[in-house]
Write a protein that holds these residues in place. Structure first.
Motif, PDB file in Angstrom:
ATOM      1  N   LEU A 185      58.250  88.146  36.438  1.00  0.00           N
ATOM      2  CA  LEU A 185      57.422  88.245  35.233  1.00  0.00           C
ATOM      3  C   LEU A 185      55.951  88.035  35.549  1.00  0.00           C
ATOM      4  O   LEU A 185      55.585  87.256  36.445  1.00  0.00           O
ATOM      5  CB  LEU A 185      57.900  87.244  34.194  1.00  0.00           C
ATOM      6  N   ARG A 186      55.122  88.743  34.810  1.00  0.00           N
ATOM      7  CA  ARG A 186      53.664  88.695  34.971  1.00  0.00           C
ATOM      8  C   ARG A 186      53.022  88.265  33.660  1.00  0.00           C
ATOM      9  O   ARG A 186      53.610  88.467  32.594  1.00  0.00           O
ATOM     10  CB  ARG A 186      53.152  90.083  35.350  1.00  0.00           C
ATOM     11  N   VAL A 201      57.310  98.213  33.754  1.00  0.00           N
ATOM     12  CA  VAL A 201      58.409  97.267  34.007  1.00  0.00           C
ATOM     13  C   VAL A 201      59.434  97.810  34.988  1.00  0.00           C
ATOM     14  O   VAL A 201      60.352  97.081  35.385  1.00  0.00           O
ATOM     15  CB  VAL A 201      59.120  96.878  32.686  1.00  0.00           C
ATOM     16  N   LYS A 202      59.275  99.049  35.385  1.00  0.00           N
ATOM     17  CA  LYS A 202      60.246  99.689  36.273  1.00  0.00           C
ATOM     18  C   LYS A 202      60.372  98.894  37.569  1.00  0.00           C
ATOM     19  O   LYS A 202      59.373  98.504  38.179  1.00  0.00           O
ATOM     20  CB  LYS A 202      59.801 101.122  36.546  1.00  0.00           C
ATOM     21  N   GLY A 203      61.604  98.642  37.967  1.00  0.00           N
ATOM     22  CA  GLY A 203      61.861  97.888  39.186  1.00  0.00           C
ATOM     23  C   GLY A 203      61.919  96.392  38.979  1.00  0.00           C
ATOM     24  O   GLY A 203      62.356  95.655  39.864  1.00  0.00           O
ATOM     25  N   ARG A 204      61.497  95.914  37.809  1.00  0.00           N
ATOM     26  CA  ARG A 204      61.515  94.473  37.506  1.00  0.00           C
ATOM     27  C   ARG A 204      62.468  94.143  36.371  1.00  0.00           C
ATOM     28  O   ARG A 204      63.068  93.062  36.354  1.00  0.00           O
ATOM     29  CB  ARG A 204      60.106  93.987  37.144  1.00  0.00           C
ATOM     30  N   PHE A 261      57.519 100.842  23.978  1.00  0.00           N
ATOM     31  CA  PHE A 261      58.880 100.957  24.473  1.00  0.00           C
ATOM     32  C   PHE A 261      58.991 100.255  25.817  1.00  0.00           C
ATOM     33  O   PHE A 261      58.166 100.479  26.707  1.00  0.00           O
ATOM     34  CB  PHE A 261      59.211 102.438  24.619  1.00  0.00           C
ATOM     35  N   VAL A 262      59.986  99.391  25.954  1.00  0.00           N
ATOM     36  CA  VAL A 262      60.244  98.710  27.225  1.00  0.00           C
ATOM     37  C   VAL A 262      61.304  99.468  28.014  1.00  0.00           C
ATOM     38  O   VAL A 262      61.133  99.759  29.199  1.00  0.00           O
ATOM     39  CB  VAL A 262      60.701  97.265  26.992  1.00  0.00           C
ATOM     40  N   GLY A 263      62.407  99.788  27.354  1.00  0.00           N
ATOM     41  CA  GLY A 263      63.449 100.526  28.040  1.00  0.00           C
ATOM     42  C   GLY A 263      64.668 100.718  27.171  1.00  0.00           C
ATOM     43  O   GLY A 263      64.832 100.063  26.145  1.00  0.00           O
ATOM     44  N   THR A 299      71.705 107.694  31.188  1.00  0.00           N
ATOM     45  CA  THR A 299      70.467 107.360  31.897  1.00  0.00           C
ATOM     46  C   THR A 299      69.675 106.335  31.107  1.00  0.00           C
ATOM     47  O   THR A 299      69.446 106.508  29.908  1.00  0.00           O
ATOM     48  CB  THR A 299      69.604 108.608  32.103  1.00  0.00           C
ATOM     49  N   THR A 300      69.276 105.256  31.780  1.00  0.00           N
ATOM     50  CA  THR A 300      68.408 104.258  31.159  1.00  0.00           C
ATOM     51  C   THR A 300      66.973 104.510  31.603  1.00  0.00           C
ATOM     52  O   THR A 300      66.707 104.633  32.799  1.00  0.00           O
ATOM     53  CB  THR A 300      68.840 102.838  31.540  1.00  0.00           C
ATOM     54  N   TYR A 301      66.083 104.572  30.640  1.00  0.00           N
ATOM     55  CA  TYR A 301      64.677 104.830  30.908  1.00  0.00           C
ATOM     56  C   TYR A 301      63.892 103.526  30.771  1.00  0.00           C
ATOM     57  O   TYR A 301      64.230 102.676  29.946  1.00  0.00           O
ATOM     58  CB  TYR A 301      64.132 105.865  29.919  1.00  0.00           C
ATOM     59  N   TYR A 302      62.854 103.394  31.577  1.00  0.00           N
ATOM     60  CA  TYR A 302      62.013 102.202  31.537  1.00  0.00           C
ATOM     61  C   TYR A 302      60.544 102.604  31.505  1.00  0.00           C
ATOM     62  O   TYR A 302      60.146 103.616  32.073  1.00  0.00           O
ATOM     63  CB  TYR A 302      62.247 101.328  32.773  1.00  0.00           C
ATOM     64  N   ALA A 303      59.754 101.764  30.838  1.00  0.00           N
ATOM     65  CA  ALA A 303      58.308 101.937  30.908  1.00  0.00           C
ATOM     66  C   ALA A 303      57.866 101.738  32.360  1.00  0.00           C
ATOM     67  O   ALA A 303      58.431 100.920  33.090  1.00  0.00           O
ATOM     68  CB  ALA A 303      57.619 100.933  30.002  1.00  0.00           C
ATOM     69  N   ASP A 304      56.846 102.483  32.763  1.00  0.00           N
ATOM     70  CA  ASP A 304      56.362 102.373  34.145  1.00  0.00           C
ATOM     71  C   ASP A 304      55.969 100.938  34.487  1.00  0.00           C
ATOM     72  O   ASP A 304      56.142 100.493  35.621  1.00  0.00           O
ATOM     73  CB  ASP A 304      55.166 103.299  34.350  1.00  0.00           C
TER      74      ASP A 304
END
Length: 125
Positions: free
Chosen positions: A85-86, A63-66, A46-48, A56-61
């Protein structure tokens, strides 16, 4: 029901990309449409996203903040804006939809009945 993901490509570390998922056969008020990714040799993750009934939108840790997810309900489109991106973000990115999942199932791939074909994102170092 159809989902079409697009916008992937080859970029360098630190670059940005915006993915789009256009869906049809679903009403945005009654369907949950979210993003997953799958890297070679790894499970789909899951990405988000958010539940159809929530704000509420949830994000994987990872990717959070990016990464940021947004929606244009008039265009039946969900976007995934990916910044900074990494190389570890390299994966096939999928959008998926469900009419029935509950909040606790949000990050579980098997809870989604409908999947797009995926778009490849490759990040070089």
């Amino acid at each position: 029901v159809q989902l079409q993901a697009s916008g992937g490509g080859l970029v360098q570390a630190g670059d940005s990309l915006r993915l789009s998922c256009v869906y049809s056969g679903l009403a945005f008020t009654s369907a949950t449409v979210n993003w997953f990714r799958q890297a070679p040799g790894k499970e789909r993750e899951f990405v988000g996203g958010r539940h159809r009934s929530g704000s509420t939108t949830y994000y994987a840790d990872s990717v959070k903040g990016r990464f940021t997810i947004s929606r244009d309900n008039a265009k039946n489109t969900v976007y995934l804006q990916m910044n900074s991106l990494r190389p570890e973000d390299t994966a096939v990115y999928y959008c998926a939809a469900s009419r029935t999942l509950i909040l606790s199932q949000l990050g579980v791939p098997s809870s989604y009945a409908y999947w797009g074909q995926g778009t490849q994102v490759t990040v070089s170092s």
